[in-house]
Design a protein around this motif. Structure first.
Motif, short mmCIF file in Angstrom:
data_model
loop_
_atom_site.label_atom_id
_atom_site.label_comp_id
_atom_site.label_asym_id
_atom_site.label_seq_id
_atom_site.Cartn_x
_atom_site.Cartn_y
_atom_site.Cartn_z
N ASN A 55 0.84 -1.17 0.04
CA ASN A 55 0.06 -0.09 -0.11
C ASN A 55 0.75 1.26 0.01
OD1 ASN A 55 -1.15 2.12 1.31
ND2 ASN A 55 -2.81 0.80 1.95
N GLU A 56 0.82 2.12 -1.03
CA GLU A 56 1.60 3.20 -1.19
C GLU A 56 1.67 4.10 0.01
OE1 GLU A 56 1.86 4.58 -5.15
OE2 GLU A 56 3.21 6.47 -4.59
N SER A 57 0.42 4.41 0.55
CA SER A 57 0.37 5.25 1.71
C SER A 57 1.13 4.67 3.07
CB SER A 57 -1.26 5.69 2.18
OG SER A 57 -1.86 4.55 2.47
N VAL A 58 1.11 3.43 3.29
CA VAL A 58 1.95 2.63 4.28
C VAL A 58 3.40 3.01 3.79
CG1 VAL A 58 2.32 0.53 5.59
CG2 VAL A 58 0.06 1.18 4.70
N ILE A 59 3.81 2.67 2.67
CA ILE A 59 5.23 3.06 2.16
C ILE A 59 5.60 4.34 2.54
CG2 ILE A 59 6.78 3.11 0.52
CD1 ILE A 59 5.28 0.55 -0.57
N GLU A 60 4.80 5.35 2.25
CA GLU A 60 4.94 6.88 2.79
C GLU A 60 5.07 6.94 4.14
OE1 GLU A 60 4.95 9.81 0.70
OE2 GLU A 60 4.50 9.15 -1.26
N LYS A 61 4.35 6.30 4.98
CA LYS A 61 4.46 6.64 6.36
C LYS A 61 5.47 6.03 7.06
CE LYS A 61 3.08 6.94 10.57
NZ LYS A 61 3.12 8.36 11.18
N ARG A 62 6.01 4.85 6.32
CA ARG A 62 7.45 4.35 6.78
C ARG A 62 8.49 5.11 6.32
NH1 ARG A 62 6.98 -1.33 3.53
NH2 ARG A 62 9.18 -1.69 4.33
N ILE A 63 8.56 5.73 5.21
CA ILE A 63 9.56 6.92 4.84
C ILE A 63 9.56 8.19 5.69
CG2 ILE A 63 10.29 8.25 2.99
CD1 ILE A 63 9.38 6.04 1.01
N ASN A 64 8.38 8.60 6.02
CA ASN A 64 8.25 9.47 6.94
C ASN A 64 8.66 9.17 8.33
OD1 ASN A 64 6.95 11.22 4.88
ND2 ASN A 64 4.89 10.74 5.93
N GLU A 65 8.46 8.00 8.84
CA GLU A 65 9.20 7.61 9.97
C GLU A 65 10.57 7.60 10.00
OE1 GLU A 65 6.67 7.41 12.79
OE2 GLU A 65 7.35 5.30 13.29
N TYR A 66 11.14 7.12 8.99
CA TYR A 66 12.60 7.09 8.79
C TYR A 66 13.14 8.68 8.86
CZ TYR A 66 17.04 6.87 6.42
OH TYR A 66 18.28 6.90 6.12
N ASN A 67 12.53 9.58 7.94
CA ASN A 67 13.11 10.81 7.93
C ASN A 67 12.97 11.51 9.38
OD1 ASN A 67 13.81 10.61 5.26
ND2 ASN A 67 11.73 11.30 4.56
N SER A 68 11.92 11.28 10.07
CA SER A 68 11.77 12.01 11.27
C SER A 68 12.46 11.40 12.42
CB SER A 68 10.41 12.18 11.86
OG SER A 68 9.94 10.95 12.08
N LYS A 69 12.51 9.80 12.54
CA LYS A 69 13.24 9.32 13.77
C LYS A 69 14.32 8.51 13.38
CE LYS A 69 8.70 8.38 15.72
NZ LYS A 69 7.45 7.43 15.52
N THR A 70 14.56 8.19 12.35
CA THR A 70 15.91 7.52 11.96
C THR A 70 16.88 8.11 11.27
OG1 THR A 70 14.34 5.55 11.62
CG2 THR A 70 16.71 5.29 10.99
N ALA A 71 16.68 9.00 10.32
CA ALA A 71 17.64 9.92 9.54
C ALA A 71 18.70 10.56 10.58
CB ALA A 71 17.12 10.86 8.66
N PRO A 72 18.15 11.21 11.90
CA PRO A 72 18.91 11.96 12.79
C PRO A 72 20.42 11.01 13.22
CG PRO A 72 16.67 12.32 13.20
CD PRO A 72 16.92 11.17 12.27
N LEU A 73 20.17 9.87 12.92
CA LEU A 73 21.34 8.87 13.29
C LEU A 73 22.38 9.08 12.65
CD1 LEU A 73 19.71 5.55 14.28
CD2 LEU A 73 20.33 7.18 15.90
N LYS A 74 22.35 9.73 11.43
CA LYS A 74 23.55 10.10 10.72
C LYS A 74 24.34 11.16 11.30
CE LYS A 74 21.37 9.79 5.89
NZ LYS A 74 21.17 10.21 4.70
N THR A 75 23.74 11.83 11.98
CA THR A 75 24.50 12.77 12.87
C THR A 75 25.22 12.22 13.91
OG1 THR A 75 22.66 14.51 12.36
CG2 THR A 75 24.08 15.24 14.11
N TYR A 76 24.38 11.40 14.49
CA TYR A 76 24.80 10.75 15.89
C TYR A 76 26.25 9.91 15.29
CZ TYR A 76 24.81 7.35 19.87
OH TYR A 76 25.14 6.60 20.91
N TYR A 77 26.57 9.28 14.25
CA TYR A 77 27.47 8.49 13.98
C TYR A 77 28.51 9.43 13.43
CZ TYR A 77 25.27 4.30 15.23
OH TYR A 77 24.48 3.25 16.13
N THR A 78 28.15 10.53 12.77
CA THR A 78 29.11 11.47 11.99
C THR A 78 29.97 11.87 13.18
OG1 THR A 78 27.65 11.95 10.23
CG2 THR A 78 29.50 13.56 10.65
N SER A 79 29.25 12.39 14.59
CA SER A 79 29.89 12.81 15.66
C SER A 79 31.17 11.95 16.07
CB SER A 79 28.78 13.30 16.61
OG SER A 79 28.36 12.31 17.31
#
Ligand code: B4P
Length: 189
Positions: A139-163
């Motif tokens: 379901n495309e709207s569930v996929i969109e939700k997963r990508i939004n969850e990634y952008n808001s909660k998971t993507a910040p880990l890039k900063t965590y490991y970059t530091s």
């Protein structure tokens, strides 16, 4: 120990590349998505609770996945290292993982991040949904939700490991073998 966090949005190729990396470097594969799906298949209480969230594209609570990872790490004490696939997905999970490895006199060696544009992610997941039977891929709207969850909660880990000087981005578009070669180059540099 070689402990790799394989990172990227849903559909980036984490599961696909993990299979090749574990064969090449003789590492233990820990995929929280796979562990959760096996709990669902076995009809456990944990699986039933997780399914409700996963079918909507929402992350499962931190304490659930942290507990699962802890028991898998403990069960593989003599391994040469781990590939963490789909974990950590929040800062709380990353902090818990650091603590867990520290207790075992170990640490994360690097985070390898597969970079793939959103339209390609949606295409791959809908395509997998045709024969995987996974409700969250159909379901495309569930996929969109997963990508939004990634952008808001998971993507910040890039900063965590970059530091910690452990973040390495790799182009995740191309053939599976080309991407695997790029990952190996980073690991062996
Ligand atoms: P996961 O199982 O981790 O699923 P994913 O991110 O969708 O899969 P992955 O990224 O591994 O897929 P792959 O690229 O290999 O998570 C599912 C759900 O579980 C989450 O939404 C969440 O609810 C829950 N969850 C899991 N871990 C959690 C955690 N730590 N905390 C909280 N909740 C958690 O494959 C995608 C497709 O692309 C495949 O069909 C593949 O064949 C294809 N593909 C791969 N490489 C390709 C390439 N180079 N070119 C073209 N296609 C490619």
């Amino acid at each position: 120990m070689l402990n790799i966090v394989l990172f990227g949005p849903p559909g980036a190729g984490k599961g696909t590349q993990s299979d090749k990396l574990i064969a090449q470097y003789k590492l233990v594969h820990l995929s929280t998505g796979d562990i959760l799906r096996s709990e669902i298949a076995n009809g456990t209480t944990l699986g039933l609770e997780a399914k409700k969230l996963m079918d909507q594209g929402i992350l499962v609570p931190d304490e659930v996945v942290i507990g699962m990872i802890e028991s898998k790490v403990d069960a593989n004490k003599d391994s040469k290292g781990f590939i963490f696939d789909g974990f950590p997905r929040t800062t709380a999970q990353a902090e818990a993982l650091d603590l867990l490895l520290k207790k075992k006199n170990s640490s994360i060696s690097m985070m390898l991040s597969l970079e793939v544009p959103k339209d390609e992610l949606i295409k791959r997941l809908l395509n997998r949904g045709k024969d995987s039977g996974r409700a969250d891929d159909q379901n495309e709207s569930v996929i969109e939700k997963r990508i939004n969850e990634y952008n808001s909660k998971t993507a910040p880990l890039k900063t965590y490991y970059t530091s910690q000087d452990k973040f390495f981005g790799v182009n995740g578009v191309g053939s599976v073998d080309e991407i695997f070669d790029s990952l190996c180059k980073v690991i062996e540099q």
